[in-house]
Enzyme design. Structure first.
Site, PDB file in Angstrom:
ATOM      1  N   HIS A  70      14.185 -33.240 -17.670  1.00  0.00           N
ATOM      2  CA  HIS A  70      13.005 -32.693 -18.344  1.00  0.00           C
ATOM      3  C   HIS A  70      11.800 -32.968 -17.445  1.00  0.00           C
ATOM      4  O   HIS A  70      11.343 -34.105 -17.351  1.00  0.00           O
ATOM      5  CB  HIS A  70      12.892 -33.392 -19.706  1.00  0.00           C
ATOM      6  CG  HIS A  70      11.704 -33.004 -20.516  1.00  0.00           C
ATOM      7  ND1 HIS A  70      11.324 -33.684 -21.657  1.00  0.00           N
ATOM      8  CD2 HIS A  70      10.794 -31.994 -20.369  1.00  0.00           C
ATOM      9  CE1 HIS A  70      10.250 -33.117 -22.166  1.00  0.00           C
ATOM     10  NE2 HIS A  70       9.894 -32.100 -21.401  1.00  0.00           N
ATOM     11  N   ASP A  84      13.036 -32.566 -28.921  1.00  0.00           N
ATOM     12  CA  ASP A  84      12.789 -33.803 -28.171  1.00  0.00           C
ATOM     13  C   ASP A  84      11.539 -34.504 -28.705  1.00  0.00           C
ATOM     14  O   ASP A  84      10.448 -33.932 -28.682  1.00  0.00           O
ATOM     15  CB  ASP A  84      12.598 -33.432 -26.690  1.00  0.00           C
ATOM     16  CG  ASP A  84      12.412 -34.636 -25.783  1.00  0.00           C
ATOM     17  OD1 ASP A  84      12.536 -35.784 -26.249  1.00  0.00           O
ATOM     18  OD2 ASP A  84      12.142 -34.412 -24.586  1.00  0.00           O
ATOM     19  N   GLY A 119       5.094 -37.668 -23.034  1.00  0.00           N
ATOM     20  CA  GLY A 119       4.469 -38.753 -22.289  1.00  0.00           C
ATOM     21  C   GLY A 119       5.032 -40.123 -22.634  1.00  0.00           C
ATOM     22  O   GLY A 119       5.124 -40.988 -21.781  1.00  0.00           O
ATOM     23  N   PHE A 120       5.419 -40.278 -23.881  1.00  0.00           N
ATOM     24  CA  PHE A 120       5.873 -41.599 -24.321  1.00  0.00           C
ATOM     25  C   PHE A 120       7.016 -41.476 -25.324  1.00  0.00           C
ATOM     26  O   PHE A 120       7.041 -40.530 -26.122  1.00  0.00           O
ATOM     27  CB  PHE A 120       4.722 -42.371 -24.969  1.00  0.00           C
ATOM     28  CG  PHE A 120       3.562 -42.559 -24.042  1.00  0.00           C
ATOM     29  CD1 PHE A 120       3.517 -43.641 -23.173  1.00  0.00           C
ATOM     30  CD2 PHE A 120       2.527 -41.626 -24.016  1.00  0.00           C
ATOM     31  CE1 PHE A 120       2.452 -43.800 -22.296  1.00  0.00           C
ATOM     32  CE2 PHE A 120       1.456 -41.769 -23.141  1.00  0.00           C
ATOM     33  CZ  PHE A 120       1.415 -42.861 -22.270  1.00  0.00           C
ATOM     34  N   MET A 135       7.918 -37.770 -15.234  1.00  0.00           N
ATOM     35  CA  MET A 135       6.484 -37.618 -15.552  1.00  0.00           C
ATOM     36  C   MET A 135       5.626 -37.895 -14.330  1.00  0.00           C
ATOM     37  O   MET A 135       5.918 -38.818 -13.565  1.00  0.00           O
ATOM     38  CB  MET A 135       6.087 -38.620 -16.645  1.00  0.00           C
ATOM     39  CG  MET A 135       6.910 -38.485 -17.899  1.00  0.00           C
ATOM     40  SD  MET A 135       6.401 -39.690 -19.135  1.00  0.00           S
ATOM     41  CE  MET A 135       7.627 -39.385 -20.400  1.00  0.00           C
ATOM     42  N   SER A 142      18.013 -40.195 -24.109  1.00  0.00           N
ATOM     43  CA  SER A 142      16.883 -40.296 -23.171  1.00  0.00           C
ATOM     44  C   SER A 142      16.733 -41.745 -22.719  1.00  0.00           C
ATOM     45  O   SER A 142      16.475 -42.644 -23.527  1.00  0.00           O
ATOM     46  CB  SER A 142      15.588 -39.850 -23.854  1.00  0.00           C
ATOM     47  OG  SER A 142      14.481 -40.338 -23.110  1.00  0.00           O
ATOM     48  N   MET A 160       9.315 -29.312 -28.223  1.00  0.00           N
ATOM     49  CA  MET A 160       8.828 -30.693 -28.288  1.00  0.00           C
ATOM     50  C   MET A 160       8.351 -31.012 -29.710  1.00  0.00           C
ATOM     51  O   MET A 160       7.596 -30.241 -30.313  1.00  0.00           O
ATOM     52  CB  MET A 160       7.663 -30.906 -27.315  1.00  0.00           C
ATOM     53  CG  MET A 160       8.033 -30.875 -25.830  1.00  0.00           C
ATOM     54  SD  MET A 160       9.309 -32.040 -25.324  1.00  0.00           S
ATOM     55  CE  MET A 160       8.583 -33.616 -25.782  1.00  0.00           C
TER      56      MET A 160
HETATM   57  C1  DX5 Z   1       8.682 -37.764 -24.513  1.00  0.00           C
HETATM   58  C2  DX5 Z   1      10.022 -37.549 -23.862  1.00  0.00           C
HETATM   59  C3  DX5 Z   1      11.166 -37.845 -24.753  1.00  0.00           C
HETATM   60  C4  DX5 Z   1      11.272 -39.277 -25.185  1.00  0.00           C
HETATM   61  C5  DX5 Z   1      12.005 -39.330 -26.483  1.00  0.00           C
HETATM   62  O1  DX5 Z   1       7.715 -37.466 -23.580  1.00  0.00           O
HETATM   63  O2  DX5 Z   1      10.145 -36.214 -23.419  1.00  0.00           O
HETATM   64  O3  DX5 Z   1      12.394 -37.414 -24.176  1.00  0.00           O
HETATM   65  O4  DX5 Z   1      11.948 -40.097 -24.263  1.00  0.00           O
HETATM   66  O5  DX5 Z   1      11.938 -40.618 -26.965  1.00  0.00           O
HETATM   67  P1  DX5 Z   1      11.957 -40.913 -28.525  1.00  0.00           P
HETATM   68  O6  DX5 Z   1      13.318 -40.483 -29.028  1.00  0.00           O
HETATM   69  O7  DX5 Z   1      11.781 -42.385 -28.579  1.00  0.00           O
HETATM   70  O8  DX5 Z   1      10.841 -40.145 -29.156  1.00  0.00           O
HETATM   71 ZN    ZN Z   2      12.200 -35.475 -22.799  1.00  0.00          ZN
END
Ligand code: DX5
Ligand code: ZN
Length: 232
Positions: A82, A188, A158-159, A53, A24, A153
């Site tokens: 995503h 994820d 979001g982050f 996002m 990612s 998830m």
């Molecule tokens: C979260 C995203 C993830 C994120 C994963 O909202 O969907 O794909 O980038 O990052 P890490 O591996 O740092 O949790």
């Molecule tokens: Zn993601």
């Protein structure tokens, strides 16, 4: 070229030994995006995961079509898009044109995801359905056979860099136990060398990792350590 995720190809190629690492780029250095993508490809990532996002479905804004196009130009790896957006139906066609091979929508934003999953497939991409940690599996039960991929998830989206939530392990295990589900299972959020083993054991075939790679000083070592930890 048809870069659709194909279960037989993925599972066959991996022979069940390793999960596929989906890098990612959410927290990569966007100033040198092409080099970042080339570096994770060289490190052995199987796909690039792109987190779109909208600031509504999730409390953050990331990037959209131009970044997906730029990543498409930088690599032939599959692009796993995503969509963390309220209105995915409005954009799936454009993301496919931008180079997405796989497009995942969230179950929380559509009453019945089937028409949109069909549309994604009709565009030549594989179709994924994602669920957030508080969303029970029962919410997507009627649609499981309609997905090429189910994204579980393990953080609230979001982050990057959040703590892994174990509720994902229970959902993966329940999905893996079902004989009638042929979709690839993806996880994820918060996946590190500490958590990847349990994800793989629970049935995740595609594993998204952001900070575990991009916050590591050497992406080759990061991917190698993740793989080793997956089967440890
Ligand atoms: C979260 C995203 C993830 C994120 C994963 O909202 O969907 O794909 O980038 O990052 P890490 O591996 O740092 O949790
Ligand atoms: Zn993601």
């Amino acid at each position: 070229m048809d870069r659709r995720f194909d279960r037989a190809e993925f599972v066959g190629r991996l022979r069940g030994e390793f999960p596929a690492i989906m890098a990612s780029v959410l927290n990569c250095n966007f100033g040198t995006l092409q080099r970042e993508v080339e570096a994770v490809e060289a490190a052995g990532a199987e796909a690039i995961h792109l987190d779109v996002m909208d600031g509504h479905f999730v409390p953050n804004l990331s990037f959209g079509l131009p970044i997906v196009e730029a990543v498409r130009r930088a690599t032939d790896l599959p692009l796993d898009v995503h969509l963390m957006i309220d209105n995915p139906a409005q954009y799936v066609e454009e993301f496919r044109k931008a180079g997405a091979d796989h497009i995942t929508i969230h179950a929380e934003v559509v009453a019945d995801p089937r028409p949109l999953l069909d549309k994604i497939r009709s565009l030549g991409a594989s179709a994924g359905l994602a669920i957030n940690p508080p969303t029970p599996l029962a919410a997507i039960e009627p649609y499981l056979q309609h997905c090429n991929l189910i994204l579980v998830m393990s953080v609230m989206p979001g982050f990057g860099g959040q703590q892994f939530n174990d509720v994902a392990i229970d959902k993966l295990s329940a999905l893996k136990a079902r004989k009638d589900v042929d979709a690839l299972l993806e996880v994820d959020g918060g996946v590190t060398t500490e958590t990847i083993g349990r994800c793989f054991q629970a049935g995740a075939e595609l594993i998204v990792t952001g900070s575990a790679i991009f916050r590591h000083e050497d992406y080759n070592v990061a991917v190698r350590e993740l793989r080793a930890a997956a089967i440890a």
